[in-house]
Every structure is written in structure tokens, then in C-alpha cells.
Design a protein around this motif. Structure first.
Motif, mmCIF file in Angstrom:
data_model
loop_
_atom_site.group_PDB
_atom_site.id
_atom_site.type_symbol
_atom_site.label_atom_id
_atom_site.label_comp_id
_atom_site.label_asym_id
_atom_site.label_seq_id
_atom_site.Cartn_x
_atom_site.Cartn_y
_atom_site.Cartn_z
ATOM 1 N N ALA A 46 1.303 10.066 -5.334
ATOM 2 C CA ALA A 46 1.321 11.059 -4.245
ATOM 3 C C ALA A 46 2.252 10.669 -3.095
ATOM 4 O O ALA A 46 2.506 11.485 -2.198
ATOM 5 C CB ALA A 46 -0.090 11.269 -3.718
ATOM 6 N N ILE A 47 2.766 9.446 -3.113
ATOM 7 C CA ILE A 47 3.685 9.005 -2.050
ATOM 8 C C ILE A 47 5.044 9.655 -2.287
ATOM 9 O O ILE A 47 5.575 9.611 -3.400
ATOM 10 C CB ILE A 47 3.792 7.470 -2.048
ATOM 11 C CG1 ILE A 47 2.418 6.860 -1.729
ATOM 12 C CG2 ILE A 47 4.858 7.005 -1.051
ATOM 13 C CD1 ILE A 47 2.347 5.343 -1.936
ATOM 14 N N ALA B 10 5.806 3.617 -5.636
ATOM 15 C CA ALA B 10 5.789 4.879 -4.886
ATOM 16 C C ALA B 10 6.480 6.004 -5.652
ATOM 17 O O ALA B 10 7.621 5.855 -6.098
ATOM 18 C CB ALA B 10 6.476 4.694 -3.538
ATOM 19 N N GLY B 11 5.775 7.108 -5.760
ATOM 20 C CA GLY B 11 6.373 8.320 -6.295
ATOM 21 C C GLY B 11 6.586 8.330 -7.793
ATOM 22 O O GLY B 11 7.157 9.285 -8.322
ATOM 23 N N ILE C 233 0.852 -1.188 0.000
ATOM 24 C CA ILE C 233 0.000 0.000 0.000
ATOM 25 C C ILE C 233 0.895 1.247 0.000
ATOM 26 O O ILE C 233 0.499 2.334 -0.429
ATOM 27 C CB ILE C 233 -0.981 -0.012 1.199
ATOM 28 C CG1 ILE C 233 -2.182 0.892 0.939
ATOM 29 C CG2 ILE C 233 -0.289 0.332 2.514
ATOM 30 C CD1 ILE C 233 -3.165 0.348 -0.034
ATOM 31 N N TRP D 6 -2.940 7.743 -6.190
ATOM 32 C CA TRP D 6 -2.460 7.318 -4.863
ATOM 33 C C TRP D 6 -0.951 7.058 -4.882
ATOM 34 O O TRP D 6 -0.199 7.637 -4.100
ATOM 35 C CB TRP D 6 -3.202 6.069 -4.376
ATOM 36 C CG TRP D 6 -2.533 5.466 -3.167
ATOM 37 C CD1 TRP D 6 -1.788 4.320 -3.121
ATOM 38 C CD2 TRP D 6 -2.475 6.026 -1.847
ATOM 39 N NE1 TRP D 6 -1.285 4.127 -1.856
ATOM 40 C CE2 TRP D 6 -1.694 5.154 -1.050
ATOM 41 C CE3 TRP D 6 -3.006 7.170 -1.261
ATOM 42 C CZ2 TRP D 6 -1.427 5.395 0.300
ATOM 43 C CZ3 TRP D 6 -2.743 7.411 0.090
ATOM 44 C CH2 TRP D 6 -1.961 6.530 0.849
#
Lengths: 85, 85
Positions: free
Chosen positions: B76-77, B31-32, B18, B73
Motif C-alpha cells: 500500500a506504500i 515499498a510498493g 517501516i 502494508w
């Protein structure tokens, strides 16, 4: 040999960064990805199984040793994340 | 709507986390990464242009809105890196 990998990664840096963080919208971060995953992608670009305008050309010029050292470099970068609140 | 994206990302979490950090050897960190990159990959899996045993099946079940929220989602990490010495 991370030094060899870092040196080889100069050819990746314009799009993926020497730090493995993407510099352009259509390139992924490479930092901290597993060597297995990264090597599979480079070999898929090289074989034509995966296609991309830049990567298909770049991967065609890499031998297995090039792939091993460059994936070792990017895999060795430690990544930490901060989730949105 | 990051809440909707985080909820949708539960279906990605076993392999990609997640938090967007890979949990299995053959899955990348998400992520990212940029939304453009991530959405292109999901649409390439969905169309069959890119192939993977799990992702081809999973992406076939996503509509464009699913792809938009889940890529928002992961994009945005925030990612930070530490290079090997």
C-alpha cells in the motif's frame, strides 16, 4: 557507466520497467535497490540457487559485467515513498 | 487491515524499514511491491525454496494471515522515482 546500464536494462523493462517499477504482478520493483542485493539475486538466478521461470533463463545469459552495469542503472534511480494514512 | 500490517511490519523494519526502503545492503526495498510477489517470496523462504540467513528464520515463524497483513502494508506504500540524467 549508467548509459550502458540503461541500454542493458531494456531487456528487463517489460516486467521491471526501465524506471524500475514493476509492470507485472510477479515481478518486484528494482528501482533504488542496492547494487549488492541486485547483483546477488541475478547471480543466484544464474547459479540456480534462486529459481524463477523467466529470471532463471535471463540470468543464464548475463556475464558479470552485464550484471554490474544493469544493477548500477537500477540502483541509481532515486525512490521516494508516501505511507498510507 | 493496514493497521495490523503496519504493526506486524515492525519485525521487518530493521532491515526493510517501516517505510519499505532498505536499511541494509543485502535487503531489498519492499515499498510498493505487489502483494502477490511479496507473499510468494515469504512463502518461498518459509518452504525453503528460497534461502537467506535471516529471512529463512523469520518466514518460518509466519502464518498465512501474518503474510497477508504484512504484504498488504508494504504493497500500500506509494512509490515514485526519479531517473538519473
Amino acid at each position: 557507466d549508467l548509459g550502458a546500464g540503461k541500454a542493458k536494462a531494456k531487456m528487463c523493462a517489460a516486467c521491471h520497467g526501465i524506471d524500475g517499477l514493476s509492470k507485472v504482478a510477479d515481478a518486484p520493483n528494482l528501482a533504488g535497490n542496492g547494487e549488492l542485493y541486485l547483483a546477488r539475486q541475478l547471480k543466484a538466478f544464474r547459479s540456480g540457487e534462486r529459481k524463477h521461470p523467466q529470471m532463471s533463463v535471463i540470468a543464464a545469459g548475463l556475464n558479470d559485467d552485464d550484471i554490474a552495469v544493469v544493477t548500477a542503472w537500477y540502483s541509481a534511480i532515486k525512490v521516494s515513498v508516501e505511507l498510507p494514512q
